[in-house]
Design a protein around this motif. Sequence first.
Motif, mmCIF file in Angstrom:
data_model
loop_
_atom_site.group_PDB
_atom_site.id
_atom_site.type_symbol
_atom_site.label_atom_id
_atom_site.label_comp_id
_atom_site.label_asym_id
_atom_site.label_seq_id
_atom_site.Cartn_x
_atom_site.Cartn_y
_atom_site.Cartn_z
ATOM 1 N N TRP A 119 0.802 -1.234 0.000
ATOM 2 C CA TRP A 119 0.000 0.000 0.000
ATOM 3 C C TRP A 119 0.832 1.281 0.000
ATOM 4 O O TRP A 119 0.330 2.327 -0.412
ATOM 5 N N ASP A 120 2.054 1.232 0.482
ATOM 6 C CA ASP A 120 2.858 2.456 0.634
ATOM 7 C C ASP A 120 3.461 2.863 -0.713
ATOM 8 O O ASP A 120 4.635 2.624 -1.005
ATOM 9 N N VAL A 172 -10.811 3.962 5.560
ATOM 10 C CA VAL A 172 -10.937 5.363 5.155
ATOM 11 C C VAL A 172 -12.156 6.000 5.828
ATOM 12 O O VAL A 172 -12.092 7.136 6.317
ATOM 13 N N LYS A 173 -13.253 5.285 5.878
ATOM 14 C CA LYS A 173 -14.473 5.800 6.494
ATOM 15 C C LYS A 173 -14.274 6.063 7.975
ATOM 16 O O LYS A 173 -14.807 7.039 8.524
ATOM 17 N N ASP A 174 -13.482 5.220 8.642
ATOM 18 C CA ASP A 174 -13.260 5.327 10.087
ATOM 19 C C ASP A 174 -11.925 6.016 10.392
ATOM 20 O O ASP A 174 -11.301 5.747 11.412
ATOM 21 N N ILE A 225 -4.743 3.938 0.770
ATOM 22 C CA ILE A 225 -5.424 2.807 1.406
ATOM 23 C C ILE A 225 -6.648 2.406 0.590
ATOM 24 O O ILE A 225 -7.594 3.198 0.441
ATOM 25 N N PRO A 226 -6.675 1.190 0.062
ATOM 26 C CA PRO A 226 -7.804 0.760 -0.775
ATOM 27 C C PRO A 226 -9.002 0.258 0.033
ATOM 28 O O PRO A 226 -10.067 0.041 -0.547
ATOM 29 N N ASP A 227 -8.837 0.074 1.330
ATOM 30 C CA ASP A 227 -9.920 -0.469 2.162
ATOM 31 C C ASP A 227 -10.877 0.657 2.549
ATOM 32 O O ASP A 227 -10.525 1.537 3.342
ATOM 33 N N ALA A 253 4.806 5.361 5.818
ATOM 34 C CA ALA A 253 3.517 5.685 6.423
ATOM 35 C C ALA A 253 2.434 5.519 5.369
ATOM 36 O O ALA A 253 2.719 5.401 4.171
ATOM 37 N N LEU A 254 1.169 5.511 5.817
ATOM 38 C CA LEU A 254 0.052 5.316 4.900
ATOM 39 C C LEU A 254 -0.840 6.541 4.891
ATOM 40 O O LEU A 254 -1.453 6.890 5.912
#
Length: 466
Positions: free
Chosen positions: A280-281, A299-301, A293-295, A287-288
């Motif tokens: 993902w990085d 992202v919502k939380d 972030i594809p999840d 860091a992200l």
Amino acid sequence: MVPLLLLLAAPLLAADWTQFRGPNGSGVSDAKGLPDEFGPSKNAIWKTALPPGHSMPVFSETRIFLTAYDADGKLWTICLNREDGKVLWRREAPRPRNQELHKANSPASPSAVTDGRNAYVFFTDFGLLSYGPDGEERWRLPLGPFNNPFGMGASPVLAGDTLLQICDSESGSFFAAFHKDTGKLKWRVERPDVARGFSTPVLYQPNGGELQVIVPGSYRLVSYSVATGERIWWTSGLTWQLKPTPVMDRDRIYVLGWAGGSDTGQQEDIAPFEDVLKTWDANKDGALAKEEIPDPKIVKDWSSVDLDRNGVLGARDWQMFRDRRAAQNGLTAFRLGGKGDMTGKSVAWRYTKSLPNVPSPLLYDGVLYLVKEGGLFTSIDPATGEVLKQARLQGALDQYFASPVAAGGRVYVASQGGHVVVLKAGAQWEVLQVNSFDDEIHSTPVPLGNRLYIRTRSALYAFGTP
């Protein structure tokens, strides 16, 4: 409870109510002869109008101390005469900030503590202050700001001449001890592996050992030396956010924790940070960022995962996220004592159903009690964790923030909607009376002496039998 209380210092005797939930946070009093029926127009000895606040009143021999806030946003410490409810003094606390609060919290939620003469108070938007019996300021100690999106909730605790304050937040969590007469720091321990929490600590005096203070927090229960702040023993197995205060008998401590997303069956196995970075990085900065972030769930939380609020997820943020998704809610009975890591050695039993969110458990005459939102009331065998009786409190099917308390063979439970239920204590408890007020109740009732004290949003009542 009585055998344990006899091991502790004199201010913790059941005839006193000097801190949140009285003797060592137990919610148990030796009061007798209190009325079952009471309300604004029945068995009221006095009523004093007050500004709002969720804190409960605490008592010296002649005085009552509590905190409040007014419509102008001012923070107050208020002292009343215990006999007639007359306001003796009120002192404004500094308010250098207005921190974010959960809608169910208030700027005056932590309860005061008294040594029988002086009062000690903690406010989210300032820190600690101490007042003498006549309202003279003895000392003040700014603390914070705190990175807690719900606001703070834990109350200060006294152990001899030591004032203890837990400050658990999404980042920068710490536990500190101060000299009660000067406010001077005795010790401070950082708690980097802990997120937000609201549980008030309890004291533990092992036979032949030093006085300890037990702190429930994210994922683990830790017992510290009151004298030095050294960690003496600890155990994992708690959920990610603790609100209730635990209760104890001679051999066990009963810790309740419920947090969103951690009921049985909701756990997830989250990959380690190093593995996630590999895929993902995108910019390889270690860091992200949100856009990496594809999840969509993460992202919502985002505000609950980016704990230090710096806009990216680092190693600590991710580890806390992993721990949170693995955590499980429960009421757990832990054996007291030990040395070092007691994980896997101290659990006596665990109960995971019908758990309250905010109200603390009550241990009274060999029975554990829980009250859950919706008025679900449960009695449990503290030896085994077996449910003895569970039913709704008809006439009080409300939200609950106040904790149950007990005295004289009765259990008292107050709902946010202004209902105070009186129950006959016992494994097969019975509802004796549902009393109604025309105001909200967030503050825990106080049965003390020959009176029952109820704080509503706008007043403090003292009830008794004529």
